[in-house]
Design a protein around this motif. Sequence first.
Motif, mmCIF file in Angstrom:
data_model
loop_
_atom_site.group_PDB
_atom_site.id
_atom_site.type_symbol
_atom_site.label_atom_id
_atom_site.label_comp_id
_atom_site.label_asym_id
_atom_site.label_seq_id
_atom_site.Cartn_x
_atom_site.Cartn_y
_atom_site.Cartn_z
ATOM 1 N N HIS A 123 0.839 -1.052 -0.013
ATOM 2 C CA HIS A 123 -0.178 -0.028 0.129
ATOM 3 C C HIS A 123 0.922 1.269 0.068
ATOM 4 C CE1 HIS A 123 -2.922 3.011 1.251
ATOM 5 N NE2 HIS A 123 -3.845 2.172 0.746
ATOM 6 N N PRO A 124 0.712 2.032 -0.903
ATOM 7 C CA PRO A 124 1.542 3.410 -0.912
ATOM 8 C C PRO A 124 1.452 4.214 0.270
ATOM 9 C CG PRO A 124 -0.123 3.220 -2.657
ATOM 10 C CD PRO A 124 -0.364 2.275 -1.869
ATOM 11 N N ASP A 125 0.563 4.117 1.131
ATOM 12 C CA ASP A 125 0.669 4.764 2.507
ATOM 13 C C ASP A 125 1.802 4.465 3.386
ATOM 14 O OD1 ASP A 125 -1.506 6.612 1.679
ATOM 15 O OD2 ASP A 125 -2.969 5.483 2.879
ATOM 16 N N ARG A 126 2.131 3.198 3.174
ATOM 17 C CA ARG A 126 3.111 2.623 3.942
ATOM 18 C C ARG A 126 4.616 3.029 3.518
ATOM 19 N NH1 ARG A 126 3.767 -3.439 4.955
ATOM 20 N NH2 ARG A 126 5.279 -2.558 6.347
ATOM 21 N N PHE A 127 4.633 3.485 2.373
ATOM 22 C CA PHE A 127 5.975 4.382 1.996
ATOM 23 C C PHE A 127 5.811 5.775 1.801
ATOM 24 C CE2 PHE A 127 5.628 0.306 0.023
ATOM 25 C CZ PHE A 127 6.722 -0.499 -0.057
ATOM 26 N N SER A 128 5.166 6.242 2.883
ATOM 27 C CA SER A 128 5.040 7.863 3.224
ATOM 28 C C SER A 128 6.021 8.176 4.042
ATOM 29 C CB SER A 128 3.518 8.210 3.541
ATOM 30 O OG SER A 128 3.512 7.568 4.851
ATOM 31 N N ALA A 129 7.021 7.414 4.941
ATOM 32 C CA ALA A 129 7.850 7.856 5.573
ATOM 33 C C ALA A 129 9.086 8.367 5.024
ATOM 34 C CB ALA A 129 8.225 6.625 6.529
ATOM 35 N N SER A 130 9.815 9.260 5.768
ATOM 36 C CA SER A 130 10.921 9.809 4.914
ATOM 37 C C SER A 130 12.174 8.837 4.699
ATOM 38 C CB SER A 130 11.466 11.013 6.104
ATOM 39 O OG SER A 130 11.974 10.492 7.260
ATOM 40 N N ASP A 136 10.476 4.912 -4.589
ATOM 41 C CA ASP A 136 10.069 3.762 -3.941
ATOM 42 C C ASP A 136 8.187 3.821 -4.000
ATOM 43 O OD1 ASP A 136 12.346 2.555 -3.517
ATOM 44 O OD2 ASP A 136 12.633 3.679 -1.543
ATOM 45 N N ARG A 137 7.965 5.105 -3.389
ATOM 46 C CA ARG A 137 6.651 5.377 -3.472
ATOM 47 C C ARG A 137 5.685 4.947 -4.873
ATOM 48 N NH1 ARG A 137 8.644 9.678 -1.256
ATOM 49 N NH2 ARG A 137 8.695 9.880 0.974
ATOM 50 N N LYS A 138 6.552 5.428 -5.924
ATOM 51 C CA LYS A 138 5.703 5.504 -7.349
ATOM 52 C C LYS A 138 5.705 3.953 -7.785
ATOM 53 C CE LYS A 138 6.962 10.124 -8.928
ATOM 54 N NZ LYS A 138 7.637 10.734 -10.013
ATOM 55 N N GLU A 139 6.817 3.168 -7.413
ATOM 56 C CA GLU A 139 6.975 1.711 -7.521
ATOM 57 C C GLU A 139 5.918 0.991 -6.756
ATOM 58 O OE1 GLU A 139 8.009 -1.635 -9.374
ATOM 59 O OE2 GLU A 139 8.874 0.298 -9.885
ATOM 60 N N LYS A 143 2.629 -1.159 -8.350
ATOM 61 C CA LYS A 143 2.341 -2.581 -8.049
ATOM 62 C C LYS A 143 0.918 -2.552 -7.389
ATOM 63 C CE LYS A 143 6.814 -4.306 -7.566
ATOM 64 N NZ LYS A 143 8.178 -5.062 -6.807
ATOM 65 N N PHE A 144 0.600 -1.837 -6.475
ATOM 66 C CA PHE A 144 -0.582 -1.659 -5.696
ATOM 67 C C PHE A 144 -1.764 -1.728 -6.946
ATOM 68 C CE2 PHE A 144 -4.124 0.451 -3.297
ATOM 69 C CZ PHE A 144 -4.278 -0.784 -2.423
ATOM 70 N N LYS A 145 -1.436 -0.925 -7.973
ATOM 71 C CA LYS A 145 -2.691 -0.971 -9.130
ATOM 72 C C LYS A 145 -2.811 -1.882 -10.002
ATOM 73 C CE LYS A 145 -2.584 4.024 -9.707
ATOM 74 N NZ LYS A 145 -2.275 5.413 -10.573
ATOM 75 N N LEU A 146 -1.287 -2.616 -10.003
ATOM 76 C CA LEU A 146 -1.513 -3.889 -10.685
ATOM 77 C C LEU A 146 -2.245 -5.095 -9.959
ATOM 78 C CD1 LEU A 146 2.239 -4.414 -12.118
ATOM 79 C CD2 LEU A 146 0.141 -4.583 -13.376
ATOM 80 N N LEU A 147 -2.025 -5.039 -8.389
ATOM 81 C CA LEU A 147 -2.604 -5.794 -7.657
ATOM 82 C C LEU A 147 -4.399 -5.852 -7.908
ATOM 83 C CD1 LEU A 147 -0.979 -5.815 -3.978
ATOM 84 C CD2 LEU A 147 -1.216 -7.728 -5.453
ATOM 85 N N GLY A 148 -4.850 -4.561 -8.179
ATOM 86 C CA GLY A 148 -6.294 -4.525 -8.358
ATOM 87 C C GLY A 148 -6.801 -4.958 -9.539
ATOM 88 N N GLU A 149 -5.859 -4.545 -10.588
ATOM 89 C CA GLU A 149 -6.256 -5.168 -12.062
ATOM 90 C C GLU A 149 -6.110 -6.527 -11.917
ATOM 91 O OE1 GLU A 149 -3.864 -3.795 -15.108
ATOM 92 O OE2 GLU A 149 -3.816 -1.789 -14.259
ATOM 93 N N GLY A 150 -5.114 -7.217 -11.084
ATOM 94 C CA GLY A 150 -4.961 -8.757 -11.108
ATOM 95 C C GLY A 150 -6.078 -9.205 -10.255
ATOM 96 N N LEU A 151 -6.757 -8.648 -9.354
ATOM 97 C CA LEU A 151 -7.983 -8.986 -8.669
ATOM 98 C C LEU A 151 -9.291 -9.057 -9.322
ATOM 99 C CD1 LEU A 151 -8.667 -10.089 -5.644
ATOM 100 C CD2 LEU A 151 -9.531 -7.780 -5.181
ATOM 101 N N GLU A 152 -9.169 -8.184 -9.961
ATOM 102 C CA GLU A 152 -10.361 -7.844 -11.130
ATOM 103 C C GLU A 152 -10.720 -8.910 -12.302
ATOM 104 O OE1 GLU A 152 -12.191 -4.826 -14.255
ATOM 105 O OE2 GLU A 152 -10.972 -3.947 -12.899
#
Length: 171
Positions: A123-130, A136-139, A143-152
Amino acid sequence: QAPLYGLLYAERGEAHLRLKQYKDAMKDASLAIYARDDDEKAWMVKVGAFHGLGRHEEAREELEDLLRKWGANNDRIRRAFDKADFEVRKMQRPNFYELFGVPSIASQMEIKKQYKAKALELHPDRFSASKFTDEDRKEAEKKFKLLGEGLEILCDDFKRQLWDEGYDQEA
């Protein structure tokens, strides 16, 4: 003698292709093409050997040249080009089973369980730390978007069947 040798090499190359001896098929097809560069059968053997070796991009390039050379009205070459193009697209798409960490025979329940675990991990929120960079956040977001597509895709039986056969959203 060259046309006869071309014909013999093309036939032998086709036999190698049927036996899944792709490198030998490639050699014989190349010799046949050298003897007679207008031998469609030899070109098809060479393209088949490329596919057998997993070199689909090279098969597509060869077929593009043939389409330019002999015209797009040759149905056999057109179908072979479409197949090569399909295989290239199939290779470039993500492997959702690998992304989820499940086998291709996994049930929907297993897929959803792995989705939840991977979604928490990526989840992108886990990558919000400094300590994480923008890259890293973009990657993680990608991947998170790919997970959603894959689930669908993997949780819809029809879409999953098409995906397993090699079709994607573009097709």
